[in-house]
Design an enzyme around this catalytic site. Sequence first.
Site, short mmCIF file in Angstrom:
data_model
loop_
_atom_site.label_atom_id
_atom_site.label_comp_id
_atom_site.label_asym_id
_atom_site.label_seq_id
_atom_site.Cartn_x
_atom_site.Cartn_y
_atom_site.Cartn_z
N THR A 162 41.12 44.91 44.82
CA THR A 162 42.14 44.21 44.59
C THR A 162 43.58 43.57 45.12
O THR A 162 43.24 43.27 44.50
CB THR A 162 43.73 46.35 44.07
OG1 THR A 162 42.24 46.68 42.80
CG2 THR A 162 44.65 45.72 43.25
N LYS A 182 40.49 41.95 34.44
CA LYS A 182 40.18 43.29 35.42
C LYS A 182 39.41 43.80 33.91
O LYS A 182 40.25 44.15 32.46
CB LYS A 182 41.02 44.50 35.57
CG LYS A 182 40.48 46.00 35.68
CD LYS A 182 40.09 45.64 37.49
CE LYS A 182 39.07 47.06 37.38
NZ LYS A 182 39.21 47.38 38.53
#
Length: 203
Positions: A17, A33
């Site tokens: 991330t 995502k």
Amino acid sequence: MYKKLFVTGIGTGVGKTITSAVFTQYFQADYWKPVQSGDLHQSDSMSIRALIDEHLKIHKENYRLKVAASPHQSARMENIEIELDDFALPQTNNHLIIEGAGGLFVPLNEQFFVIDLIEKLSIPTVLVSRDYLGCINHTLLSIQALLQRQIKIDYMVLNGKFNPDSERIILKNINEHTKIIHLPEFNKLNKADIKKICTTLSL
């Protein structure tokens, strides 16, 4: 030509991330995502939103699963079947950074893994590694798995401090065309930190 990159890691919690935020900010890219498994109150998309410029687009996840577990398990607990054919690259006239779930062999269903999704999308990868006991083994296995599928590794990210002996072995086994990126160790990231990191990089 717009860049499309799939950020994957040698395991869970290695810095995908953080890496995705840096690459999204650097390229002024869209972010996606495909599967969020657990932590819906503070998803990776939400974390990215807080770390990048407000005008950058975040695409909706294909699957938002409640249980923090492997996607195939979390989906089964909700009577959902994740289908590989459900995934297609979002339409965009911009660069696109895609963040995977866990490592390459995290199962999406009983048959397919994250690496199968990368292969289906047919885009290069950013492989993220972090130094811990066993990281050499996990990193080299990940490299070999990608190479066996003829999936390009455009960037190798070494996240945080690395033992020189570990780093040396890892870099000896990376293709010469793969760009090596070092990201510093941070206790807690914010938008200013991400922008500062971007000024030090040449991607």
